[in-house]
Design a protein around this motif. Sequence first.
Motif, PDB file in Angstrom:
ATOM      1  N   ALA A 101      10.352   5.094   3.658  1.00  0.00           N
ATOM      2  CA  ALA A 101      10.475   3.939   2.774  1.00  0.00           C
ATOM      3  C   ALA A 101      10.745   2.712   3.632  1.00  0.00           C
ATOM      4  O   ALA A 101      11.763   2.652   4.329  1.00  0.00           O
ATOM      5  CB  ALA A 101      11.603   4.154   1.772  1.00  0.00           C
ATOM      6  N   PHE A 102       9.832   1.759   3.614  1.00  0.00           N
ATOM      7  CA  PHE A 102       9.969   0.562   4.431  1.00  0.00           C
ATOM      8  C   PHE A 102       9.813  -0.671   3.553  1.00  0.00           C
ATOM      9  O   PHE A 102       8.915  -0.733   2.713  1.00  0.00           O
ATOM     10  CB  PHE A 102       8.910   0.534   5.534  1.00  0.00           C
ATOM     11  CG  PHE A 102       8.956   1.724   6.444  1.00  0.00           C
ATOM     12  CD1 PHE A 102       9.818   1.757   7.525  1.00  0.00           C
ATOM     13  CD2 PHE A 102       8.137   2.818   6.211  1.00  0.00           C
ATOM     14  CE1 PHE A 102       9.853   2.851   8.370  1.00  0.00           C
ATOM     15  CE2 PHE A 102       8.169   3.918   7.053  1.00  0.00           C
ATOM     16  CZ  PHE A 102       9.036   3.934   8.129  1.00  0.00           C
ATOM     17  N   ARG A 103      10.682  -1.647   3.754  1.00  0.00           N
ATOM     18  CA  ARG A 103      10.591  -2.902   3.020  1.00  0.00           C
ATOM     19  C   ARG A 103       9.915  -3.957   3.886  1.00  0.00           C
ATOM     20  O   ARG A 103       9.640  -3.725   5.053  1.00  0.00           O
ATOM     21  CB  ARG A 103      11.978  -3.343   2.577  1.00  0.00           C
ATOM     22  CG  ARG A 103      12.609  -2.345   1.625  1.00  0.00           C
ATOM     23  CD  ARG A 103      13.729  -2.930   0.834  1.00  0.00           C
ATOM     24  NE  ARG A 103      14.207  -1.999  -0.179  1.00  0.00           N
ATOM     25  CZ  ARG A 103      15.032  -2.335  -1.145  1.00  0.00           C
ATOM     26  NH1 ARG A 103      15.471  -3.580  -1.238  1.00  0.00           N
ATOM     27  NH2 ARG A 103      15.423  -1.437  -2.024  1.00  0.00           N
ATOM     28  N   GLY A 104       9.670  -5.121   3.268  1.00  0.00           N
ATOM     29  CA  GLY A 104       8.887  -6.160   3.922  1.00  0.00           C
ATOM     30  C   GLY A 104       9.287  -6.476   5.342  1.00  0.00           C
ATOM     31  O   GLY A 104       8.449  -6.463   6.247  1.00  0.00           O
ATOM     32  N   ASP A 105      10.564  -6.771   5.580  1.00  0.00           N
ATOM     33  CA  ASP A 105      11.000  -7.135   6.922  1.00  0.00           C
ATOM     34  C   ASP A 105      10.828  -5.985   7.899  1.00  0.00           C
ATOM     35  O   ASP A 105      10.485  -6.194   9.066  1.00  0.00           O
ATOM     36  CB  ASP A 105      12.471  -7.579   6.907  1.00  0.00           C
ATOM     37  CG  ASP A 105      12.648  -8.950   6.269  1.00  0.00           C
ATOM     38  OD1 ASP A 105      11.635  -9.659   6.118  1.00  0.00           O
ATOM     39  OD2 ASP A 105      13.789  -9.302   5.927  1.00  0.00           O
ATOM     40  N   ASP A 106      11.079  -4.748   7.418  1.00  0.00           N
ATOM     41  CA  ASP A 106      10.904  -3.572   8.277  1.00  0.00           C
ATOM     42  C   ASP A 106       9.447  -3.436   8.705  1.00  0.00           C
ATOM     43  O   ASP A 106       9.146  -3.168   9.872  1.00  0.00           O
ATOM     44  CB  ASP A 106      11.335  -2.288   7.544  1.00  0.00           C
ATOM     45  CG  ASP A 106      12.813  -2.275   7.203  1.00  0.00           C
ATOM     46  OD1 ASP A 106      13.599  -2.846   7.986  1.00  0.00           O
ATOM     47  OD2 ASP A 106      13.173  -1.707   6.164  1.00  0.00           O
ATOM     48  N   VAL A 107       8.541  -3.605   7.747  1.00  0.00           N
ATOM     49  CA  VAL A 107       7.110  -3.474   8.027  1.00  0.00           C
ATOM     50  C   VAL A 107       6.677  -4.513   9.059  1.00  0.00           C
ATOM     51  O   VAL A 107       6.009  -4.197  10.055  1.00  0.00           O
ATOM     52  CB  VAL A 107       6.279  -3.627   6.734  1.00  0.00           C
ATOM     53  CG1 VAL A 107       4.790  -3.659   7.059  1.00  0.00           C
ATOM     54  CG2 VAL A 107       6.583  -2.490   5.770  1.00  0.00           C
ATOM     55  N   THR A 108       7.083  -5.755   8.833  1.00  0.00           N
ATOM     56  CA  THR A 108       6.701  -6.829   9.743  1.00  0.00           C
ATOM     57  C   THR A 108       7.250  -6.597  11.140  1.00  0.00           C
ATOM     58  O   THR A 108       6.545  -6.783  12.141  1.00  0.00           O
ATOM     59  CB  THR A 108       7.185  -8.194   9.203  1.00  0.00           C
ATOM     60  OG1 THR A 108       6.463  -8.488   8.005  1.00  0.00           O
ATOM     61  CG2 THR A 108       6.942  -9.307  10.214  1.00  0.00           C
ATOM     62  N   ASN A 109       8.495  -6.161  11.237  1.00  0.00           N
ATOM     63  CA  ASN A 109       9.094  -5.912  12.551  1.00  0.00           C
ATOM     64  C   ASN A 109       8.398  -4.779  13.288  1.00  0.00           C
ATOM     65  O   ASN A 109       8.186  -4.852  14.502  1.00  0.00           O
ATOM     66  CB  ASN A 109      10.592  -5.601  12.407  1.00  0.00           C
ATOM     67  CG  ASN A 109      11.423  -6.858  12.290  1.00  0.00           C
ATOM     68  OD1 ASN A 109      11.152  -7.856  12.949  1.00  0.00           O
ATOM     69  ND2 ASN A 109      12.420  -6.825  11.436  1.00  0.00           N
ATOM     70  N   ILE A 110       8.036  -3.723  12.574  1.00  0.00           N
ATOM     71  CA  ILE A 110       7.339  -2.598  13.203  1.00  0.00           C
ATOM     72  C   ILE A 110       5.972  -3.050  13.721  1.00  0.00           C
ATOM     73  O   ILE A 110       5.573  -2.733  14.849  1.00  0.00           O
ATOM     74  CB  ILE A 110       7.183  -1.425  12.211  1.00  0.00           C
ATOM     75  CG1 ILE A 110       8.550  -0.772  11.949  1.00  0.00           C
ATOM     76  CG2 ILE A 110       6.204  -0.381  12.749  1.00  0.00           C
ATOM     77  CD1 ILE A 110       8.530   0.261  10.839  1.00  0.00           C
ATOM     78  N   ILE A 111       5.237  -3.801  12.890  1.00  0.00           N
ATOM     79  CA  ILE A 111       3.905  -4.265  13.296  1.00  0.00           C
ATOM     80  C   ILE A 111       3.999  -5.234  14.462  1.00  0.00           C
ATOM     81  O   ILE A 111       3.236  -5.138  15.441  1.00  0.00           O
ATOM     82  CB  ILE A 111       3.175  -4.906  12.096  1.00  0.00           C
ATOM     83  CG1 ILE A 111       2.802  -3.815  11.096  1.00  0.00           C
ATOM     84  CG2 ILE A 111       1.931  -5.656  12.551  1.00  0.00           C
ATOM     85  CD1 ILE A 111       2.206  -4.310   9.825  1.00  0.00           C
ATOM     86  N   GLY A 133      -5.098  -2.983   0.061  1.00  0.00           N
ATOM     87  CA  GLY A 133      -4.316  -3.990  -0.625  1.00  0.00           C
ATOM     88  C   GLY A 133      -4.118  -5.244   0.208  1.00  0.00           C
ATOM     89  O   GLY A 133      -4.688  -5.407   1.283  1.00  0.00           O
ATOM     90  N   ILE A 134      -3.269  -6.098  -0.300  1.00  0.00           N
ATOM     91  CA  ILE A 134      -2.987  -7.370   0.374  1.00  0.00           C
ATOM     92  C   ILE A 134      -1.483  -7.433   0.592  1.00  0.00           C
ATOM     93  O   ILE A 134      -0.781  -8.299   0.079  1.00  0.00           O
ATOM     94  CB  ILE A 134      -3.485  -8.567  -0.464  1.00  0.00           C
ATOM     95  CG1 ILE A 134      -4.911  -8.309  -0.975  1.00  0.00           C
ATOM     96  CG2 ILE A 134      -3.486  -9.853   0.359  1.00  0.00           C
ATOM     97  CD1 ILE A 134      -5.367  -9.283  -2.027  1.00  0.00           C
ATOM     98  N   GLY A 135      -0.981  -6.446   1.357  1.00  0.00           N
ATOM     99  CA  GLY A 135       0.446  -6.341   1.622  1.00  0.00           C
ATOM    100  C   GLY A 135       0.831  -6.964   2.948  1.00  0.00           C
ATOM    101  O   GLY A 135       0.059  -7.699   3.573  1.00  0.00           O
ATOM    102  N   ASP A 136       2.039  -6.621   3.391  1.00  0.00           N
ATOM    103  CA  ASP A 136       2.586  -7.218   4.602  1.00  0.00           C
ATOM    104  C   ASP A 136       1.713  -6.959   5.830  1.00  0.00           C
ATOM    105  O   ASP A 136       1.558  -7.837   6.681  1.00  0.00           O
ATOM    106  CB  ASP A 136       4.000  -6.686   4.859  1.00  0.00           C
ATOM    107  CG  ASP A 136       5.001  -7.241   3.850  1.00  0.00           C
ATOM    108  OD1 ASP A 136       5.162  -8.462   3.798  1.00  0.00           O
ATOM    109  OD2 ASP A 136       5.594  -6.443   3.109  1.00  0.00           O
ATOM    110  N   GLU A 137       1.161  -5.734   5.932  1.00  0.00           N
ATOM    111  CA  GLU A 137       0.378  -5.415   7.115  1.00  0.00           C
ATOM    112  C   GLU A 137      -0.836  -6.339   7.251  1.00  0.00           C
ATOM    113  O   GLU A 137      -1.113  -6.880   8.321  1.00  0.00           O
ATOM    114  CB  GLU A 137      -0.091  -3.948   7.079  1.00  0.00           C
ATOM    115  CG  GLU A 137       1.027  -2.921   7.078  1.00  0.00           C
ATOM    116  CD  GLU A 137       1.390  -2.460   5.676  1.00  0.00           C
ATOM    117  OE1 GLU A 137       1.812  -1.303   5.530  1.00  0.00           O
ATOM    118  OE2 GLU A 137       1.251  -3.258   4.725  1.00  0.00           O
TER     119      GLU A 137
END
Length: 240
Positions: A101-111, A133-137
């Motif tokens: 389970a990853f939230r927006g900031d987590d996703v952005t930091n990982i990428i 989709g059109i998500g954080d990634e």
Amino acid sequence: MEPRPSVIQTRLSNVKRVIAVASGKGGVGKSMLASTLALSLSKKGKKVGLLDLDLYGPSSHLILGFSPDGFPDEEHGIIPQQVEDIKFMSLVYFSEDKPGAFRGDDVTNIILELLAITRWDTLDYLILDLPPGIGDETLDVISYIPQAEFLVVTTPSKVAFGAVEKLLKILLEGNHTILGVVENMVQNSNDFISKELAKLKVKHLGVLPYDQSIEGAIGHPKKLYSTKFAKNVDALIKQI
């Protein structure tokens, strides 16, 4: 000030082209196209990298028959592992192919971290397999890799194109490079997609007919490359 965006550009400085394979809708064969595109380009003697940026459902490693074993080697950055002459990197190394389970900031930091630490060195093509989709990634790629060229995937379905159209409009509004739209898994041809793309003034790159042999080729790159699907992808390459 966040230093990683500038580091990302340094990492990509010797990459001639970055092609992001994207779709506003899941289940349209985007990962299959991205993986086969990378495979086809490598078979033509091109230096190719493949980066799977789907944090929740990475599948490029499954398509290419690769089981990530531990984290890749490090030397002044992460060295992508070689899969069928393709430099391969994936968010599966972070998720370990387990539910997460990853939230927006987590996703952005990982990428951001993955893009900043991966050593691509010299490449003709870096293929990005974006999640649906059109998500954080997707938004992060738009933001941090402005040179990315978007290859958008849809099926003939009006439902699928409804989501894809939203992605196209975002890309058009931001003046991002759209190579065109590929119509995938087509069984009965019609002109619905081509007409809709004409309204948007987006190039229709063509049709990839449904290929029943694809499922049996998953995990077997040589078998995958011999499918009709791969031959059609080869023809598509001439347009991009």
